[in-house]
Write a protein that holds these residues in place. Structure first.
Motif, PDB file in Angstrom:
ATOM      1  N   ASP A  37     -27.431  13.079 -14.576  1.00  0.00           N
ATOM      2  CA  ASP A  37     -28.697  12.449 -14.223  1.00  0.00           C
ATOM      3  C   ASP A  37     -28.638  10.971 -14.601  1.00  0.00           C
ATOM      4  N   CYS A  38     -29.175  10.104 -13.737  1.00  0.00           N
ATOM      5  CA  CYS A  38     -29.206   8.696 -14.140  1.00  0.00           C
ATOM      6  C   CYS A  38     -30.634   8.321 -14.549  1.00  0.00           C
ATOM      7  N   GLY A  39     -30.789   7.140 -15.118  1.00  0.00           N
ATOM      8  CA  GLY A  39     -32.099   6.692 -15.608  1.00  0.00           C
ATOM      9  C   GLY A  39     -33.076   6.423 -14.480  1.00  0.00           C
ATOM     10  N   ALA A  41     -34.604   3.669 -13.436  1.00  0.00           N
ATOM     11  CA  ALA A  41     -34.325   2.507 -12.573  1.00  0.00           C
ATOM     12  C   ALA A  41     -33.194   2.846 -11.609  1.00  0.00           C
ATOM     13  N   GLY A  42     -32.161   3.514 -12.133  1.00  0.00           N
ATOM     14  CA  GLY A  42     -31.031   3.912 -11.290  1.00  0.00           C
ATOM     15  C   GLY A  42     -31.473   4.850 -10.188  1.00  0.00           C
ATOM     16  N   LYS A  43     -32.361   5.766 -10.512  1.00  0.00           N
ATOM     17  CA  LYS A  43     -32.879   6.717  -9.516  1.00  0.00           C
ATOM     18  C   LYS A  43     -33.529   5.965  -8.364  1.00  0.00           C
ATOM     19  N   ALA A  44     -34.419   5.027  -8.713  1.00  0.00           N
ATOM     20  CA  ALA A  44     -35.180   4.305  -7.691  1.00  0.00           C
ATOM     21  C   ALA A  44     -34.279   3.367  -6.881  1.00  0.00           C
ATOM     22  N   ILE A  45     -33.400   2.647  -7.579  1.00  0.00           N
ATOM     23  CA  ILE A  45     -32.553   1.662  -6.877  1.00  0.00           C
ATOM     24  C   ILE A  45     -31.570   2.355  -5.943  1.00  0.00           C
ATOM     25  N   LYS A  46     -30.942   3.424  -6.446  1.00  0.00           N
ATOM     26  CA  LYS A  46     -29.969   4.140  -5.602  1.00  0.00           C
ATOM     27  C   LYS A  46     -30.644   4.756  -4.382  1.00  0.00           C
ATOM     28  N   ALA A  47     -31.870   5.250  -4.576  1.00  0.00           N
ATOM     29  CA  ALA A  47     -32.607   5.801  -3.430  1.00  0.00           C
ATOM     30  C   ALA A  47     -32.935   4.682  -2.444  1.00  0.00           C
ATOM     31  N   LEU A  48     -33.471   3.590  -2.982  1.00  0.00           N
ATOM     32  CA  LEU A  48     -33.903   2.467  -2.138  1.00  0.00           C
ATOM     33  C   LEU A  48     -32.773   1.960  -1.242  1.00  0.00           C
ATOM     34  N   PHE A  49     -31.571   1.910  -1.792  1.00  0.00           N
ATOM     35  CA  PHE A  49     -30.440   1.376  -1.021  1.00  0.00           C
ATOM     36  C   PHE A  49     -29.597   2.478  -0.369  1.00  0.00           C
ATOM     37  N   THR A  50     -30.171   3.687  -0.293  1.00  0.00           N
ATOM     38  CA  THR A  50     -29.513   4.822   0.375  1.00  0.00           C
ATOM     39  C   THR A  50     -28.079   5.012  -0.143  1.00  0.00           C
ATOM     40  N   MET A  51     -27.960   4.953  -1.477  1.00  0.00           N
ATOM     41  CA  MET A  51     -26.646   5.149  -2.103  1.00  0.00           C
ATOM     42  C   MET A  51     -26.429   6.636  -2.408  1.00  0.00           C
ATOM     43  N   LYS A  52     -25.192   6.950  -2.812  1.00  0.00           N
ATOM     44  CA  LYS A  52     -24.867   8.344  -3.129  1.00  0.00           C
ATOM     45  C   LYS A  52     -24.547   8.484  -4.623  1.00  0.00           C
ATOM     46  N   SER A  53     -24.797   9.680  -5.164  1.00  0.00           N
ATOM     47  CA  SER A  53     -24.413  10.020  -6.533  1.00  0.00           C
ATOM     48  C   SER A  53     -23.770  11.396  -6.501  1.00  0.00           C
ATOM     49  N   PRO A  54     -22.748  11.624  -7.342  1.00  0.00           N
ATOM     50  CA  PRO A  54     -22.030  12.905  -7.289  1.00  0.00           C
ATOM     51  C   PRO A  54     -22.930  14.126  -7.524  1.00  0.00           C
TER      52      PRO A  54
END
Ligand SMILES: Cc1cc2nc3c(=O)[nH]c(=O)nc-3n(C[C@H](O)[C@H](O)[C@H](O)COP(=O)(O)O)c2cc1C
Length: 157
Positions: A37-39, A41-54
């Motif tokens: 799980d990320c923090g 801010a990481g949750k929101a930023i990664k979602a906003l920029f349509t990024m991926k997380s393992p």
């Protein structure tokens, strides 16, 4: 008809939606689980920029599945990075229908649905329907009407 409902839920609201839906549809239920799980801010930023997380290994191959349903929370007007990873991993979906249901605090549902739609349409899948729920309706239980109507549209009953 074999239906797969794939969901991610952090705080349990989307899980409630997905479990209710899977019961109504007699569908297979798949949980999308982060490796870590990320923090916030990481949750929101990664979602906003349509990024991926393992994510942990899960069923992504649609061989033998007729219809896919994605259930996701709205994060930053998009969907969590874990959901993006799942969508990117889907195989065997070409020509198959999909549906999307999102849960939110209050806004951003259409842009979140658009992210899922784009990712699966890129795989040749066919968007059929979507629905949105609000967190307070999930808490109060009044979301079930929305889920029932959504399910009826999927099963054709
Ligand atoms: C990082 C983050 C970003 C969020 N962004 C939005 C948003 O843009 N719009 C909104 O209505 N709700 C937003 N929410 C609220 C969630 O969509 C809502 O709490 C949802 O019900 C959570 O589902 P869950 O309990 O399955 O995790 C956000 C929540 C988090 C944690």
């Amino acid at each position: 008809m074999v239906i797969r409902v794939a969901f991610y839920s952090w705080k349990g609201h989307t899980e409630k939606i997905a479990v209710t839906l899977a019961k109504l549809l007699d569908a297979e239920l798949i949980r999308i689980e982060p490796v870590r799980d990320c923090g916030m801010a990481g949750k929101a930023i990664k979602a906003l920029f349509t990024m991926k997380s393992p994510i942990r290994p899960t069923k992504t191959d649609l061989t033998g599945v007729d219809t896919l349903v994605i259930a996701s929370p709205v994060w930053a007007g998009k969907v969590p990075a874990y959901v993006n990873t799942y969508l990117d991993s889907v195989t065997g979906g070409s020509g198959k229908p999909f549906h999307v249901i999102v849960g939110m605090g209050g806004r951003g549902d259409q842009s979140a649905i658009a992210v899922v739609k784009k990712a699966l349409e890129q795989k040749g899948m066919k968007f059929v329907s979507s629905a949105s729920t609000i967190e307070k309706d999930v808490d109060s239980g009044s979301f079930s009407r929305t889920v029932e109507m959504f399910a009826a549209g999927i099963s054709g009953r």
